[in-house]
Design an enzyme around this catalytic site. Structure first.
Site, PDB file in Angstrom:
ATOM      1  CG  HIS A 192      -2.395   0.733   1.006  1.00 27.87           C
ATOM      2  ND1 HIS A 192      -1.816   2.522   1.402  1.00 27.87           N
ATOM      3  CD2 HIS A 192      -2.970   1.291   0.974  1.00 27.87           C
ATOM      4  CE1 HIS A 192      -2.724   3.074   1.308  1.00 27.87           C
ATOM      5  NE2 HIS A 192      -3.735   2.665   0.990  1.00 27.87           N
ATOM      6  CG  ASP A 193       1.496   3.289   3.292  1.00 28.39           C
ATOM      7  OD1 ASP A 193       0.472   3.777   2.552  1.00 28.39           O
ATOM      8  OD2 ASP A 193       1.759   3.673   4.287  1.00 28.39           O
ATOM      9  CB  THR A 194       5.693  -0.154  -0.709  1.00 26.00           C
ATOM     10  OG1 THR A 194       5.120  -1.150  -0.239  1.00 26.00           O
ATOM     11  CG2 THR A 194       6.785   0.345   0.912  1.00 26.00           C
TER      12      THR A 194
END
Length: 416
Positions: free
Chosen positions: A214-216
């Site tokens: 999600h954040d990568t």
């Protein structure tokens, strides 16, 4: 095997009192610290034999288009060890309604990632499992203590654990039950349960916001998946008679069809299907339907009712799956309902009524609690179709579906 009631008696009032932790969106640091020191995980076990598998492991990654995921070397190699589901669909956007759907068979109009507490009279897969005392558990990376109900953890700084990726924590029927709440645990508990041979028969596994991509990106989530699964696949206790599903909550691109990269692994995948591809239409709702068919469980009477079953499981039950013409299907929005922010869907205060009389794909009727709760009421939607649609909003309408039964009779329809 302990039943829930016998374990309540055994543990006594003190341990259960400790499990009554904060249900606040942002509990205080003192509350979190106290719960970390006192709340113990609960790891029930069971051994209810299924038609096609005896354990199901549901692993979700985040926000990736099919082609991007398929191009990841780690995921591609793992998929070739099992069965690739080419036609598996998420049910909407954004993330949280998909997670909600995986546990409750519906999005209830959710078009957001807000803090939700769904009323206790709304049934979930936990209620289905309880009809046969099938042990279940969730493993959420970075969860600070069993049953933490906060919106995220830590409560500031970089993302790690988030409530929106935790299906059963959204439902009051789970969080208001002290034992059920403690079955939602972190990864330390996963490895403890693995080591001591007390894994449940159903588990939902969510990596943190870095590892799920999600954040990568897919490089990180693909590497995490490889590192997490390769050793486990050599563990006979974990893999024997086990069906492992790796999927994504949704595509990253909202303008395309919500077809997500998904594959099945484990000892329960039939030998003749390993290394092959399955073009059958499936959705997140197909998982609930397949769990019900596998263990002889009832339906929630929601979108799981008409969902297609995993193909070889359908053959074992005699159910004939539908072919769905996906050329006009997107699955990018949800129907109206009480959890809508009136943004991507329409807000409506009334909770959708499930079907209580339909014949569902799993073949075992409707959960008795659902029938009692909604007795005499008409179903809000046509929950017997193999995909969700809503005539009022026009969502997923005009989609053709058909099947040819074993007696040669053809059944077909168009969502409208």
């Amino acid at each position: 095997m302990f039943t829930k009631q016998s374990l309540v008696t055994l543990l006594g009032g003190l341990s259960l009192a400790l499990a009554q932790t904060s249900s606040s969106e942002y509990p205080s640091s003192a509350e979190i610290s106290a719960a970390k020191a006192t709340v113990q995980p609960y790891s029930p076990v069971s051994n209810v034999k299924g038609l096609a598998f005896n354990r199901f492991v549901n692993i979700w990654l985040e926000n990736t288009d099919f082609d991007v995921a398929a191009g990841n070397e780690n995921l591609a190699v793992l998929a070739k060890k099992g069965l690739l589901l080419n036609n598996f669909w998420a049910v909407t956007h954004p993330s949280e309604p998909n997670y909600c759907a995986s546990a409750g068979g519906d999005t209830f109009g959710m078009d957001n990632d807000d803090f939700h507490q769904i009323p206790a009279n709304v049934s979930t897969i936990a209620d289905l499992f309880d009809t046969k005392n099938i042990a279940w558990g969730e493993y959420q990376e970075a969860l600070p203590y069993p049953g933490y109900q906060g919106y995220r953890y830590p409560e500031s700084g970089a993302n790690d654990y988030v409530r929106k990726h935790n299906p059963l924590i959204l439902f009051d029927s789970v969080t208001q039950d002290a034992l059920r709440l403690r079955q939602i645990k972190n990864f330390t508990s996963f490895y403890d349960d693995l080591e001591h041979h007390r894994l449940p028969q159903y588990m939902f596994i969510t990596p943190n916001m870095t590892n799920d991509g999600h954040d990568t990106d897919i490089t990180v989530s693909g590497a995490w998946t490889w590192n997490f699964l390769t050793e486990l696949l050599e563990n006979d206790y974990f893999t024997k008679d086990t069906l492992i599903m790796l999927t994504f909550d949704e595509t990253d691109t909202y303008e395309i069809g919500n077809n997500v990269f998904t594959f099945l692994l484990g000892g329960a995948v039939p030998e003749d299907l390993r290394g092959t591809e399955d073009d059958t239409f499936y959705s997140h709702y197909s998982v609930i339907a397949s769990l019900s068919a596998n263990w002889g469980l009832p339906s929630l009477g929601r979108w799981d009712c008409g969902a297609n079953l995993f193909s070889w499981l359908a053959e074992k039950t005699g159910y004939v799956n539908y072919d769905v013409d996906t050329s006009n299907l997107y699955m990018n929005q949800t129907h109206w309902g009480p959890l809508s922010d009136d943004d991507y869907s329409e807000y409506y205060a009334g909770w959708p009524v499930p079907t209580t009389e339909a014949s569902c794909s799993a073949g075992n009727g409707i959960l008795s609690a659902v029938k009692q709760t909604y007795k005499g009421l008409t179903a809000t939607f046509n929950y017997t179709t193999p995909f969700p649609y809503d005539s009022r909003s026009g969502n997923n309408v005009g989609v053709k579906y058909s099947r040819t039964l074993k007696n040669g009779k053809v059944e077909s329809g168009v969502s409208q």
